[in-house]
Design a protein around this motif. Structure first.
Motif, short mmCIF file in Angstrom:
data_model
loop_
_atom_site.label_atom_id
_atom_site.label_comp_id
_atom_site.label_asym_id
_atom_site.label_seq_id
_atom_site.Cartn_x
_atom_site.Cartn_y
_atom_site.Cartn_z
N ALA A 49 0.85 -1.20 0.00
CA ALA A 49 0.00 0.00 0.00
C ALA A 49 0.89 1.25 0.00
O ALA A 49 1.17 1.82 1.05
N PRO A 50 1.36 1.68 -1.17
CA PRO A 50 2.26 2.84 -1.21
C PRO A 50 1.60 4.15 -0.76
O PRO A 50 2.29 5.11 -0.45
N LYS A 51 0.28 4.17 -0.67
CA LYS A 51 -0.39 5.39 -0.20
C LYS A 51 -0.18 5.61 1.29
O LYS A 51 -0.45 6.69 1.81
N ALA A 52 0.32 4.59 1.99
CA ALA A 52 0.58 4.72 3.42
C ALA A 52 1.90 5.43 3.69
O ALA A 52 2.16 5.83 4.83
N GLU A 53 2.72 5.62 2.68
CA GLU A 53 4.04 6.23 2.88
C GLU A 53 3.98 7.64 3.44
O GLU A 53 4.74 7.96 4.37
N PRO A 54 3.11 8.53 2.96
CA PRO A 54 3.06 9.86 3.57
C PRO A 54 2.63 9.84 5.03
O PRO A 54 3.09 10.65 5.84
#
Length: 84
Positions: A49-54
């Motif tokens: 889930a790259p949207k969790a990075e921020p």
């Protein structure tokens, strides 16, 4: 309010991965430390889930910016041991 919610979500994600890794290492007898297992779980979550990075970046940035303070005690202890 949105920033606070993002920070709390990121902190829950980081701490959740840490405690999941600690539990997983202790319950299964993995030869890896729990913190390292949690870090690998967090890495897998960020790949999935790259949207969790921020969210993780927002929660981790205050900790990383003050990380040098955590090493002061280590250096003082080493200096004290070196004098003996």
């Amino acid at each position: 309010m949105v920033e606070l919610r993002q920070w709390i979500t990121g902190a829950i994600l980081v701490l959740g991965c840490y405690y999941l890794g600690t539990w997983l290492s202790s319950s299964t007898g993995l030869p890896l430390p729990g913190a390292l297992t949690g870090l690998l779980i967090l890495l897998a979550v960020l790949f999935i889930a790259p949207k969790a990075e921020p969210l993780v970046a927002r929660a981790a940035s205050p900790l990383l910016s003050h990380m040098s303070v955590l090493f002061v005690l280590l250096f003082l202890a080493l200096a004290h041991i070196g004098r003996k």
